[in-house]
Structure formats: C-alpha cells, structure tokens
Design a protein around this motif. Sequence first.
Motif, PDB file in Angstrom:
ATOM      1  N   ALA A 185      45.137  43.472  46.124  1.00  0.00           N
ATOM      2  CA  ALA A 185      43.718  43.266  45.858  1.00  0.00           C
ATOM      3  C   ALA A 185      42.855  44.272  46.618  1.00  0.00           C
ATOM      4  O   ALA A 185      41.834  44.743  46.098  1.00  0.00           O
ATOM      5  CB  ALA A 185      43.312  41.837  46.203  1.00  0.00           C
TER       6      ALA A 185
ATOM      7  N   GLU B 152      40.344  46.781  44.599  1.00  0.00           N
ATOM      8  CA  GLU B 152      38.896  46.767  44.807  1.00  0.00           C
ATOM      9  C   GLU B 152      38.379  48.042  45.451  1.00  0.00           C
ATOM     10  O   GLU B 152      37.261  48.472  45.153  1.00  0.00           O
ATOM     11  CB  GLU B 152      38.488  45.548  45.629  1.00  0.00           C
TER      12      GLU B 152
ATOM     13  N   TRP C 263      38.524  41.283  49.172  1.00  0.00           N
ATOM     14  CA  TRP C 263      39.044  40.040  48.585  1.00  0.00           C
ATOM     15  C   TRP C 263      37.909  39.238  47.942  1.00  0.00           C
ATOM     16  O   TRP C 263      38.075  38.646  46.880  1.00  0.00           O
ATOM     17  CB  TRP C 263      39.766  39.209  49.640  1.00  0.00           C
ATOM     18  N   HIS C 264      36.771  39.233  48.592  1.00  0.00           N
ATOM     19  CA  HIS C 264      35.588  38.546  48.064  1.00  0.00           C
ATOM     20  C   HIS C 264      35.144  39.201  46.752  1.00  0.00           C
ATOM     21  O   HIS C 264      34.856  38.517  45.764  1.00  0.00           O
ATOM     22  CB  HIS C 264      34.484  38.632  49.123  1.00  0.00           C
TER      23      HIS C 264
ATOM     24  N   TYR D 150      36.968  41.055  44.769  1.00  0.00           N
ATOM     25  CA  TYR D 150      38.034  40.837  43.784  1.00  0.00           C
ATOM     26  C   TYR D 150      37.899  39.449  43.147  1.00  0.00           C
ATOM     27  O   TYR D 150      38.029  39.286  41.932  1.00  0.00           O
ATOM     28  CB  TYR D 150      39.387  40.971  44.474  1.00  0.00           C
ATOM     29  N   GLY D 151      37.619  38.451  43.970  1.00  0.00           N
ATOM     30  CA  GLY D 151      37.481  37.091  43.465  1.00  0.00           C
ATOM     31  C   GLY D 151      36.285  36.922  42.541  1.00  0.00           C
ATOM     32  O   GLY D 151      36.297  36.078  41.643  1.00  0.00           O
TER      33      GLY D 151
END
Length: 214
Positions: A158, A162, A197-198, A200-201
């Motif tokens: 991830a 990103e 990660w944020h 990507y989510g």
Amino acid sequence: MGLSAEQIRVAMDALAATEPAFAAGLSRVGYPPPRLRERGYATLLRTILGQQVSVASAAAVYRKLESLVGNPNDPHTILAASDEILRAAGLSRQKASYVRSLAEEVTSGRLDLDALPEDDEEAIAALVRVKGIGRWSAEIYLLFAEGRQDVWPAGDLAVQIEIGRLLGHDERPSEKLTRSLAEAWRPHRGALAIFTWHHYGAGPDTPPKDAAPV
C-alpha cells in the motif's frame, strides 16, 4: 505507543510545505488517525498470529489460544504449551515454531523489548533475529508500538501504491525506488507511511474536500 495525532500533523505539515503532491493529498483525505499499539511481547505475538490471515481469523486464533493456555501474553505459557495445544488453537506448524521462537528470545533475555537499540536499523536487526519476524513486521512494530518517527516500511504494498499515485507515477514504484525516494522525506517518514495507508483506504478517486484540513 505510536506517533500521536499531533506528531503526525506536525510531520505532514512539514512534508506538505516541501512536496505539493503531499499537500494535495492532505486536501483530499485529511490527516490520518494515529495507529497505536502497546510496546512489548503481546504486540509481537499478535503480529505473528496475524501474518497471512484476516484480522478476524487472527482474533479467533488468539481467543482459542487464550482458552487453551490461559494468558498468551505471558511467554512462559507459550513455552509450556505442547505442540498439540498450539495446533488445536489453530496455529500451523510453522506459526507454532514462530511463537515459540519469540517466547524463547524474550524469556531468555536475548530480546529486551524495553531496551531496543535507539538506532532504527539496529533495532530492526534485533527484531528480525526472531524466527517469523521479517523486516516489514519489525518496521511496523517500531512505528506502531514505539513511535519511531523515521521508520519507513518501503516493502509495504500500500505504501508503494500510494507513493506512486501521489507522485503521479505510471507504475507502482519498486521497494528499492520507494526507499530511495523517501530519503528526501527524512525525518518524517513514519508519519508519511501512516498517511499513505490513510490515502489508500480512501481510494484513488476521493474527491477534494471543500477546504484544506485544519
């Protein structure tokens, strides 16, 4: 514990001031929430149990282990458990050997999770000596449980995806390139990993917010 919301905010503001792509990303999805874990054996045990399975499956194995051995967070209970008990809890033969390795390293004192080296690479080296703990797991532990501000898990899929999206790459950058690019983002790479990660989510088509986050 990991990086606080304030530490993440300060780091991301510093990165956004020098990299327009990160500023644009922040305007789309805002600041990420902290990712916090307790320092110590229990978190590493959970890390091993969670490898290559869903969160729900890992939680089920932990509950079963708890019902069979008592307190899994005490490494002595793992060492006292037979292979049959560990298998009955849902651990594969390989994972059973991993959790035993971790318990042995901690109970013997060879791994002191309260006194890991201050240097990040030396701390990673100490953790990966445990069978079943690779570089990614070590980096995640140092970031989430110890709040090491410049840890950069470049091998995380991830993170690679990103970073490629944020910087406008046509293809996902390799681990080597992701690690190389990040040299310019020291000493804030831990917060940036959490932000990726944020981001990507949130998904690649997240519309911009009406105003920049405050």
